[in-house]
Design an enzyme around this catalytic site. Structure first.
Site, PDB file in Angstrom:
ATOM      1  N   GLU A 164       0.825  -1.212   0.000  1.00 23.80           N
ATOM      2  CA  GLU A 164       0.000   0.000   0.000  1.00 23.80           C
ATOM      3  C   GLU A 164       0.859   1.262   0.000  1.00 23.80           C
ATOM      4  OE1 GLU A 164      -3.930  -0.493   2.466  1.00 23.80           O
ATOM      5  OE2 GLU A 164      -2.226  -1.252   3.653  1.00 23.80           O
ATOM      6  N   TYR A 223     -18.129  25.837  -0.634  1.00 18.30           N
ATOM      7  CA  TYR A 223     -18.026  24.394  -0.856  1.00 18.30           C
ATOM      8  C   TYR A 223     -16.740  24.024  -1.587  1.00 18.30           C
ATOM      9  CZ  TYR A 223     -23.035  25.665  -1.216  1.00 18.30           C
ATOM     10  OH  TYR A 223     -24.257  26.239  -1.061  1.00 18.30           O
ATOM     11  N   LYS A 276     -12.314   3.439   1.912  1.00 17.29           N
ATOM     12  CA  LYS A 276     -11.150   2.911   1.194  1.00 17.29           C
ATOM     13  C   LYS A 276     -11.594   1.649   0.459  1.00 17.29           C
ATOM     14  CE  LYS A 276      -6.319   1.702   2.010  1.00 17.29           C
ATOM     15  NZ  LYS A 276      -5.281   1.525   3.037  1.00 17.29           N
ATOM     16  N   GLU A 286      -7.926   6.236  10.606  1.00 17.72           N
ATOM     17  CA  GLU A 286      -8.252   6.939  11.838  1.00 17.72           C
ATOM     18  C   GLU A 286      -7.357   8.163  12.036  1.00 17.72           C
ATOM     19  OE1 GLU A 286      -9.511   2.636  12.360  1.00 17.72           O
ATOM     20  OE2 GLU A 286      -7.852   3.694  11.396  1.00 17.72           O
TER      21      GLU A 286
END
Length: 121
Positions: free
Chosen positions: A24, A56, A101, A76
């Protein structure tokens, strides 16, 4: 008493280096963010002026920028970093953030971690 309204960004694409596994860490992954912010938008309701609201486009860019150069292992940690950046730069009172993810676990389409925090928590 100020009114409280919500602004929702759904499916915001965020490219970042994220993950625990070595494979990853070789290239950026596209994550998907669903963001709901609470803010007093009553002035914008009257003025119809972007300077009286949470812009926005600026919010989306700030979130993407906050994640772009990070190298967190965990969603997290990334979520906490993004929430802090939003509270620092925008007059929001509450944020709900879901980070998704895709294709990380066998037999699971996506993993999503959801955060919810008020300013000052």
């Amino acid at each position: 008493m100020p009114q409280t309204q919500h602004i929702i960004l759904s499916g915001l694409k965020v490219d970042t280096l994220i993950g625990v596994y070595d494979w990853e860490r070789t290239r950026k992954t596209t994550l998907f963010f669903d963001v709901t912010v609470q803010a007093d938008l009553s002035a914008a309701m009257q003025s119809d002026d972007v300077k009286d609201t949470v812009d926005y486009a600026l919010l989306a860019k700030a979130i993407q920028d906050a994640a772009a150069d990070q190298t967190f292992e965990l969603l997290e940690a990334l979520g906490g970093h993004v929430i802090n950046a939003v509270f620092k730069d925008f007059p929001v009172t509450h944020i709900k953030l879901a980070i998704t993810k895709p294709d990380i676990l066998p037999d699971v389409n996506t993993v999503t971690v959801v955060f919810e925090q008020s300013r000052g928590d």
